[in-house]
Design a protein around this motif. Structure first.
Motif, PDB file in Angstrom:
ATOM      1  N   LEU A 169      35.203  68.085  35.646  1.00 52.70           N
ATOM      2  CA  LEU A 169      35.242  68.939  36.830  1.00 52.70           C
ATOM      3  C   LEU A 169      35.578  68.156  38.091  1.00 52.70           C
ATOM      4  N   ASP A 170      35.027  66.955  38.213  1.00 51.47           N
ATOM      5  CA  ASP A 170      35.253  66.163  39.416  1.00 51.47           C
ATOM      6  C   ASP A 170      36.705  65.683  39.509  1.00 51.47           C
ATOM      7  N   SER A 171      37.400  65.691  38.375  1.00 50.54           N
ATOM      8  CA  SER A 171      38.801  65.245  38.365  1.00 50.54           C
ATOM      9  C   SER A 171      39.756  66.327  38.866  1.00 50.54           C
ATOM     10  N   GLN A 172      39.242  67.543  39.023  1.00 52.12           N
ATOM     11  CA  GLN A 172      40.082  68.638  39.507  1.00 52.12           C
ATOM     12  C   GLN A 172      40.273  68.515  41.020  1.00 52.12           C
ATOM     13  N   GLY A 181      20.134  86.245  36.416  1.00 49.61           N
ATOM     14  CA  GLY A 181      21.115  86.283  37.498  1.00 49.61           C
ATOM     15  C   GLY A 181      22.339  85.428  37.280  1.00 49.61           C
ATOM     16  N   ALA A 182      22.487  84.840  36.082  1.00 49.95           N
ATOM     17  CA  ALA A 182      23.647  83.999  35.802  1.00 49.95           C
ATOM     18  C   ALA A 182      24.938  84.805  35.874  1.00 49.95           C
ATOM     19  N   SER A 183      25.987  84.171  36.357  1.00 49.76           N
ATOM     20  CA  SER A 183      27.281  84.834  36.485  1.00 49.76           C
ATOM     21  C   SER A 183      28.207  84.550  35.314  1.00 49.76           C
ATOM     22  N   GLY A 184      27.831  83.589  34.471  1.00 51.76           N
ATOM     23  CA  GLY A 184      28.677  83.260  33.336  1.00 51.76           C
ATOM     24  C   GLY A 184      27.896  82.580  32.240  1.00 51.76           C
ATOM     25  N   PHE A 185      28.432  82.638  31.026  1.00 47.67           N
ATOM     26  CA  PHE A 185      27.747  82.075  29.863  1.00 47.67           C
ATOM     27  C   PHE A 185      28.811  81.549  28.910  1.00 47.67           C
ATOM     28  N   LEU A 186      28.848  80.238  28.737  1.00 47.36           N
ATOM     29  CA  LEU A 186      29.825  79.610  27.864  1.00 47.36           C
ATOM     30  C   LEU A 186      29.144  78.735  26.829  1.00 47.36           C
ATOM     31  N   LEU A 187      29.781  78.569  25.685  1.00 51.34           N
ATOM     32  CA  LEU A 187      29.280  77.650  24.671  1.00 51.34           C
ATOM     33  C   LEU A 187      29.812  76.250  24.954  1.00 51.34           C
ATOM     34  N   LYS A 188      29.055  75.245  24.545  1.00 49.27           N
ATOM     35  CA  LYS A 188      29.409  73.866  24.877  1.00 49.27           C
ATOM     36  C   LYS A 188      30.680  73.363  24.191  1.00 49.27           C
ATOM     37  N   ASP A 189      31.155  74.092  23.197  1.00 55.85           N
ATOM     38  CA  ASP A 189      32.403  73.679  22.568  1.00 55.85           C
ATOM     39  C   ASP A 189      33.616  74.269  23.299  1.00 55.85           C
ATOM     40  N   VAL A 190      33.381  74.754  24.516  1.00 59.73           N
ATOM     41  CA  VAL A 190      34.455  75.317  25.319  1.00 59.73           C
ATOM     42  C   VAL A 190      35.534  74.262  25.562  1.00 59.73           C
ATOM     43  N   ARG A 191      36.793  74.696  25.584  1.00 60.22           N
ATOM     44  CA  ARG A 191      37.891  73.781  25.854  1.00 60.22           C
ATOM     45  C   ARG A 191      37.885  73.381  27.327  1.00 60.22           C
ATOM     46  N   ARG A 192      38.434  72.200  27.609  1.00 57.73           N
ATOM     47  CA  ARG A 192      38.468  71.689  28.984  1.00 57.73           C
ATOM     48  C   ARG A 192      39.064  72.721  29.961  1.00 57.73           C
ATOM     49  N   ASP A 193      40.219  73.261  29.617  1.00 59.04           N
ATOM     50  CA  ASP A 193      40.888  74.201  30.519  1.00 59.04           C
ATOM     51  C   ASP A 193      40.056  75.465  30.731  1.00 59.04           C
ATOM     52  N   ASP A 194      39.375  75.915  29.680  1.00 57.62           N
ATOM     53  CA  ASP A 194      38.563  77.118  29.796  1.00 57.62           C
ATOM     54  C   ASP A 194      37.334  76.862  30.670  1.00 57.62           C
ATOM     55  N   LEU A 195      36.781  75.656  30.583  1.00 54.95           N
ATOM     56  CA  LEU A 195      35.640  75.295  31.426  1.00 54.95           C
ATOM     57  C   LEU A 195      36.044  75.311  32.897  1.00 54.95           C
ATOM     58  N   VAL A 196      37.157  74.680  33.198  1.00 52.43           N
ATOM     59  CA  VAL A 196      37.648  74.628  34.574  1.00 52.43           C
ATOM     60  C   VAL A 196      37.936  76.033  35.089  1.00 52.43           C
ATOM     61  N   HIS A 197      38.570  76.837  34.242  1.00 53.46           N
ATOM     62  CA  HIS A 197      38.878  78.218  34.619  1.00 53.46           C
ATOM     63  C   HIS A 197      37.601  79.003  34.891  1.00 53.46           C
ATOM     64  N   ALA A 198      36.591  78.813  34.045  1.00 57.20           N
ATOM     65  CA  ALA A 198      35.325  79.538  34.199  1.00 57.20           C
ATOM     66  C   ALA A 198      34.661  79.214  35.534  1.00 57.20           C
ATOM     67  N   VAL A 199      34.675  77.941  35.913  1.00 60.32           N
ATOM     68  CA  VAL A 199      34.080  77.537  37.188  1.00 60.32           C
ATOM     69  C   VAL A 199      34.804  78.222  38.346  1.00 60.32           C
ATOM     70  N   ARG A 200      36.115  78.264  38.285  1.00 57.18           N
ATOM     71  CA  ARG A 200      36.889  78.906  39.362  1.00 57.18           C
ATOM     72  C   ARG A 200      36.603  80.404  39.416  1.00 57.18           C
ATOM     73  N   VAL A 201      36.497  81.029  38.257  1.00 61.09           N
ATOM     74  CA  VAL A 201      36.221  82.466  38.208  1.00 61.09           C
ATOM     75  C   VAL A 201      34.858  82.770  38.822  1.00 61.09           C
ATOM     76  N   VAL A 202      33.841  82.017  38.409  1.00 59.53           N
ATOM     77  CA  VAL A 202      32.488  82.242  38.901  1.00 59.53           C
ATOM     78  C   VAL A 202      32.388  81.919  40.392  1.00 59.53           C
ATOM     79  N   ALA A 203      33.042  80.840  40.833  1.00 61.07           N
ATOM     80  CA  ALA A 203      33.021  80.473  42.242  1.00 61.07           C
ATOM     81  C   ALA A 203      33.660  81.548  43.112  1.00 61.07           C
ATOM     82  N   ALA A 204      34.625  82.274  42.546  1.00 60.96           N
ATOM     83  CA  ALA A 204      35.320  83.334  43.289  1.00 60.96           C
ATOM     84  C   ALA A 204      34.494  84.609  43.371  1.00 60.96           C
TER      85      ALA A 204
END
Length: 219
Positions: free
Chosen positions: A22-25, A97-120
Motif C-alpha cells: 500500500l505504501d508503494s502506491q 460498521g466495517a465498510s469492506g471485507f476481504l480474504l487475505k489471499d486477495v491479489r495485490r491489485d484487488d487489495l489496492v482497489h479495495a482501499v481506494r473504493v472504501v476511502a471514496a
C-alpha cells in the motif's frame, strides 16, 4: 489526494507485506502499523487515517471490537482482512460498521482497489464473501439490520440500479450498463440507500436478494 492508512495485524510479516504494497502506491501512505486491536485504536486516535486495514483475529482485542470502537468514534473507514470467511465474522464485521471485507489471499491489485473504493466512501465485499453471505441468508432466512421498506418507493431506474448493485457491479460498470454518467449513477445509488434506509452498498446487496429482485445464482 493521499489516502492515509493504518495497517493492523498480529503477524508481523503479513502486516509488513500489506503495508509495503500500500505504501508503494503514489496515492497512499501508511502512517502507522499495529499488532492488535488496542494498538489499532490508539493509532487511529493519534493519526486519524482515512482507512484502517484490520485483521479479525488478534490478541488483547480482536478486529471486530476494534472496528466497533473506531467506527463509533471516528470517520475512519474500516476494511477487514482475514483468512477466515465464516458467516459470523462477516455479519459481525458489517454490524460493527466495517465498510469492506476481504480474504487475505486477495491479489495485490484487488487489495489496492479495495482501499481506494472504501476511502471514496463506498463499501466492498470479496465475491466469495458475498456468495457466502447470500447463501446463508437464503438458507437460514437470517436478516441483517435493515429497514423493511418496500421497493415500491423506488423509481424504475433506481430499481435497475439496485439490481446491478446486487450483482456486485461498481459505479463505472453500472454506468456502462445503464448508458449514463457515473455522476448519475452516484445519484441513483444515494437515492436507493436513502429511500430504503440502508447504511451502505453492502446492505443494498442483501436487500436485492431478500426482496426477490435478484435470485441466488442469477449474477
Amino acid at each position: 489526494m493521499t489516502i492515509n492508512l493504518v495497517v493492523a495485524d498480529d503477524q508481523e510479516l503479513v502486516r509488513s507485506g500489506f503495508a509495503m504494497i500500500l505504501d508503494s502506491q503514489p496515492d497512499m501512505s501508511v502512517v502507522a502499523e499495529a499488532g492488535d486491536g488496542a494498538e489499532a485504536i490508539e493509532a487511529v486516535r493519534r493519526h486519524r487515517p482515512d482507512v484502517l486495514l484490520l485483521d479479525i483475529r488478534m490478541p488483547r482485542m480482536d478486529g471486530i471490537e476494534a472496528a466497533r470502537v473506531v467506527c463509533g468514534e471516528t470517520g475512519t473507514k474500516v476494511l477487514m482482512l482475514t483468512t477466515f470467511d465464516q458467516d459470523d465474522y462477516v455479519y459481525d464485521a458489517l454490524h460493527a460498521g466495517a465498510s469492506g471485507f476481504l480474504l487475505k489471499d486477495v491479489r495485490r491489485d484487488d487489495l489496492v482497489h479495495a482501499v481506494r473504493v472504501v476511502a471514496a466512501g463506498d463499501s466492498l465485499l470479496a465475491p466469495a464473501v458475498t456468495r457466502r453471505l447470500i447463501d446463508d441468508m437464503v438458507r437460514s432466512r437470517r436478516r441483517p439490520a435493515v429497514s423493511p421498506v418496500g421497493l415500491d418507493v423506488l423509481t424504475e431506474r433506481e430499481r435497475e440500479t439496485l439490481l446491478l448493485l446486487g450483482r456486485g457491479l461498481s459505479n463505472a460498470e453500472i454506468a456502462a450498463e445503464l448508458v449514463v454518467s457515473e455522476h448519475t449513477v452516484k445519484t441513483h445509488v444515494s437515492n436507493v440507500l436513502t429511500k430504503l434506509g440502508l447504511r451502505d452498498r453492502v446492505q443494498a446487496v442483501v436487500v436485492a436478494y431478500e426482496s426477490g429482485l435478484l435470485q441466488p445464482g442469477n449474477r
